[in-house]
Write an enzyme that holds these catalytic residues in place. Sequence first.
Site, PDB file in Angstrom:
ATOM      1  N   LYS A  56      -1.128  -1.049  -4.400  1.00  0.00           N
ATOM      2  CA  LYS A  56      -2.308  -0.250  -4.030  1.00  0.00           C
ATOM      3  C   LYS A  56      -1.874   1.194  -3.864  1.00  0.00           C
ATOM      4  O   LYS A  56      -0.922   1.487  -3.144  1.00  0.00           O
ATOM      5  CB  LYS A  56      -2.896  -0.815  -2.735  1.00  0.00           C
ATOM      6  CG  LYS A  56      -3.781   0.100  -1.918  1.00  0.00           C
ATOM      7  CD  LYS A  56      -4.516  -0.718  -0.853  1.00  0.00           C
ATOM      8  CE  LYS A  56      -4.651   0.014   0.456  1.00  0.00           C
ATOM      9  NZ  LYS A  56      -5.292  -0.815   1.501  1.00  0.00           N
ATOM     10  N   LEU A  57      -2.580   2.079  -4.562  1.00  0.00           N
ATOM     11  CA  LEU A  57      -2.264   3.508  -4.511  1.00  0.00           C
ATOM     12  C   LEU A  57      -3.300   4.225  -3.672  1.00  0.00           C
ATOM     13  O   LEU A  57      -4.502   4.107  -3.916  1.00  0.00           O
ATOM     14  CB  LEU A  57      -2.274   4.096  -5.928  1.00  0.00           C
ATOM     15  CG  LEU A  57      -1.402   3.393  -6.980  1.00  0.00           C
ATOM     16  CD1 LEU A  57      -1.698   3.975  -8.370  1.00  0.00           C
ATOM     17  CD2 LEU A  57       0.075   3.554  -6.622  1.00  0.00           C
ATOM     18  N   LYS A  58      -2.846   4.993  -2.704  1.00  0.00           N
ATOM     19  CA  LYS A  58      -3.772   5.831  -1.950  1.00  0.00           C
ATOM     20  C   LYS A  58      -4.134   7.036  -2.811  1.00  0.00           C
ATOM     21  O   LYS A  58      -3.251   7.654  -3.428  1.00  0.00           O
ATOM     22  CB  LYS A  58      -3.106   6.294  -0.646  1.00  0.00           C
ATOM     23  CG  LYS A  58      -2.883   5.164   0.346  1.00  0.00           C
ATOM     24  CD  LYS A  58      -4.193   4.708   0.951  1.00  0.00           C
ATOM     25  CE  LYS A  58      -3.955   3.717   2.072  1.00  0.00           C
ATOM     26  NZ  LYS A  58      -5.212   3.299   2.714  1.00  0.00           N
TER      27      LYS A  58
ATOM     28  N   ASP B  59     -13.784  -1.544   3.045  1.00  0.00           N
ATOM     29  CA  ASP B  59     -12.869  -1.646   4.195  1.00  0.00           C
ATOM     30  C   ASP B  59     -13.618  -1.054   5.399  1.00  0.00           C
ATOM     31  O   ASP B  59     -14.292  -1.780   6.143  1.00  0.00           O
ATOM     32  CB  ASP B  59     -11.565  -0.893   3.845  1.00  0.00           C
ATOM     33  CG  ASP B  59     -10.580  -0.760   4.995  1.00  0.00           C
ATOM     34  OD1 ASP B  59     -10.914  -1.102   6.136  1.00  0.00           O
ATOM     35  OD2 ASP B  59      -9.442  -0.285   4.774  1.00  0.00           O
TER      36      ASP B  59
ATOM     37  N   SER C  13       0.870  -1.166   0.000  1.00  0.00           N
ATOM     38  CA  SER C  13       0.000   0.000   0.000  1.00  0.00           C
ATOM     39  C   SER C  13       0.908   1.218   0.000  1.00  0.00           C
ATOM     40  O   SER C  13       1.683   1.412   0.934  1.00  0.00           O
ATOM     41  CB  SER C  13      -0.881  -0.029   1.252  1.00  0.00           C
ATOM     42  OG  SER C  13      -1.615   1.166   1.370  1.00  0.00           O
TER      43      SER C  13
ATOM     44  N   LYS D 220      -9.834  -6.670   8.164  1.00  0.00           N
ATOM     45  CA  LYS D 220      -8.799  -6.328   9.144  1.00  0.00           C
ATOM     46  C   LYS D 220      -9.307  -6.890  10.458  1.00  0.00           C
ATOM     47  O   LYS D 220     -10.368  -6.475  10.937  1.00  0.00           O
ATOM     48  CB  LYS D 220      -8.623  -4.813   9.257  1.00  0.00           C
ATOM     49  CG  LYS D 220      -8.008  -4.169   8.022  1.00  0.00           C
ATOM     50  CD  LYS D 220      -7.917  -2.661   8.157  1.00  0.00           C
ATOM     51  CE  LYS D 220      -7.344  -2.067   6.879  1.00  0.00           C
ATOM     52  NZ  LYS D 220      -7.502  -0.595   6.837  1.00  0.00           N
TER      53      LYS D 220
ATOM     54  N   GLY E  44      -4.240  -3.961   6.330  1.00  0.00           N
ATOM     55  CA  GLY E  44      -3.251  -3.667   7.365  1.00  0.00           C
ATOM     56  C   GLY E  44      -3.446  -2.275   7.918  1.00  0.00           C
ATOM     57  O   GLY E  44      -4.157  -1.455   7.335  1.00  0.00           O
TER      58      GLY E  44
ATOM     59  N   LEU F 275      -0.478  -0.614   9.317  1.00  0.00           N
ATOM     60  CA  LEU F 275       0.930  -0.335   9.624  1.00  0.00           C
ATOM     61  C   LEU F 275       1.344  -1.027  10.925  1.00  0.00           C
ATOM     62  O   LEU F 275       2.120  -0.473  11.720  1.00  0.00           O
ATOM     63  CB  LEU F 275       1.180   1.180   9.746  1.00  0.00           C
ATOM     64  CG  LEU F 275       0.575   2.105   8.698  1.00  0.00           C
ATOM     65  CD1 LEU F 275       1.013   3.553   8.973  1.00  0.00           C
ATOM     66  CD2 LEU F 275       0.970   1.730   7.280  1.00  0.00           C
TER      67      LEU F 275
ATOM     68  N   ASP G 215      -7.123   3.082  -3.088  1.00  0.00           N
ATOM     69  CA  ASP G 215      -7.840   3.152  -1.811  1.00  0.00           C
ATOM     70  C   ASP G 215      -8.082   4.624  -1.499  1.00  0.00           C
ATOM     71  O   ASP G 215      -7.131   5.393  -1.339  1.00  0.00           O
ATOM     72  CB  ASP G 215      -7.011   2.484  -0.705  1.00  0.00           C
ATOM     73  CG  ASP G 215      -7.759   2.400   0.615  1.00  0.00           C
ATOM     74  OD1 ASP G 215      -8.911   2.890   0.702  1.00  0.00           O
ATOM     75  OD2 ASP G 215      -7.184   1.850   1.581  1.00  0.00           O
TER      76      ASP G 215
ATOM     77  N   GLU H 101     -11.028   0.616  -3.516  1.00  0.00           N
ATOM     78  CA  GLU H 101     -11.283   0.381  -2.089  1.00  0.00           C
ATOM     79  C   GLU H 101     -11.916   1.609  -1.432  1.00  0.00           C
ATOM     80  O   GLU H 101     -11.385   2.717  -1.551  1.00  0.00           O
ATOM     81  CB  GLU H 101      -9.953   0.013  -1.412  1.00  0.00           C
ATOM     82  CG  GLU H 101     -10.067  -0.372   0.055  1.00  0.00           C
ATOM     83  CD  GLU H 101      -8.719  -0.839   0.632  1.00  0.00           C
ATOM     84  OE1 GLU H 101      -7.799  -1.165  -0.156  1.00  0.00           O
ATOM     85  OE2 GLU H 101      -8.596  -0.861   1.874  1.00  0.00           O
TER      86      GLU H 101
END
Length: 378
Positions: A171-173, A248, A146, A272, A300, A302, A198, A223
Amino acid sequence: MKPPAAPETPALRIESAELRLVRLPLLTPFTIATGTMQEKVFPLLILRSGGLEGYAEAVMDPLPDYLEETIPSGMALLRDVLLPQIVGRRFASPAAVESLLSPWRGHYMTKAVVEMALWDLWAKSLGLPLKALLGGEKEGVEVGVSLGIGTVADTVARAEKHLALGYRRIKLKIMPGHDIALVGAVRKVLPDAHLTVDANSAYTLADMDVMLALDEFGLDYIEQPLAWNDIHDHATLQARLKTAICLDESIRSAADTRKALASGAARVINIKVGRVGGHLEARRIHDVTAAWSLPVWCGGMLEAGIGRAHNIHLSTLPNFTKPGDTSSASRYFARDIVNEPLETHDGVMPVPQGPGIGVTLDWKFLDTVTARTERFPS
Ligand code: OSB
Ligand code: MG
């Protein structure tokens, strides 16, 4: 004929608990639509019984930005209500703690830390890896990365680097104003990569033009584009898109999952374990999704080594068929709180061996990053 005598019910008595507040420096700040994390701050719970210890990390943030729980509110509930209830009590299984936790509304992350530590302790008391109790069989789990929000050029470089390292998906924020051009630039250099975005709830249905543009990049899924507590609008959006929506923040339970899947709000679910109140509910979500022939993957927050190890064990269940976010710990921290390195090889994270979650605390280092410790009984 006489039935065989019932075996004596094994029971585990929680003798004591230790609750630490840990502050672990991040190698690089992590930015998502709701803000930037400079360090990983988390409550660490240790449950003790018969010379064994069960561990779990709670995943709430200091402020209610990702979801509504916070570290101060969670620690208060643990201190004032949950830990006094469980310390001194016997449990016939990890599932038995649910009846103590379920009367309290919300606070999924706070309840999860108790339930997860009990699973670890229970597995250790049986001498089995946690995955064996959960029903998972994989020896390693496929993972992606991510990537936090940064400049387009920097994000392209990081995406290329991690794909070359073998990570199975990027995965790109994203956030408004930092979306179409970013995804277009990454897609241009990585035409065949499994790519996802996301949004952490940064958009509304008024942003349909952005969503329709994102729909053209061949993403594996989008996401949590819409509100953290919404299912209905996601169904409206999903009906307009070719790309799957992955939920999520909106999913806290198997009931939420049923509603989301039945209403067509998502075709993929991010699990999660901390967000949904523990391993038992995580497994129920896994099972509901499997019944719909739709995939799940493990998200996740972190996590440091304890939370990361829990995520890995959960990800061994069969319907975790999309790569998770549990990448190498060395991407996040110069030094972790566990002794065992949690590192991927060609995009696969090996399951830590040994009883329970299979990792041990580096107590000396943990002491240096512990801001506060509370003991029960005090
Ligand atoms: O939405 O998945 C998310 C990190 C913090 C808060 C929310 C999220 C994330 C991530 C990072 O995407 C996942 C990880 O690398 O642990
Ligand atoms: Mg997310």
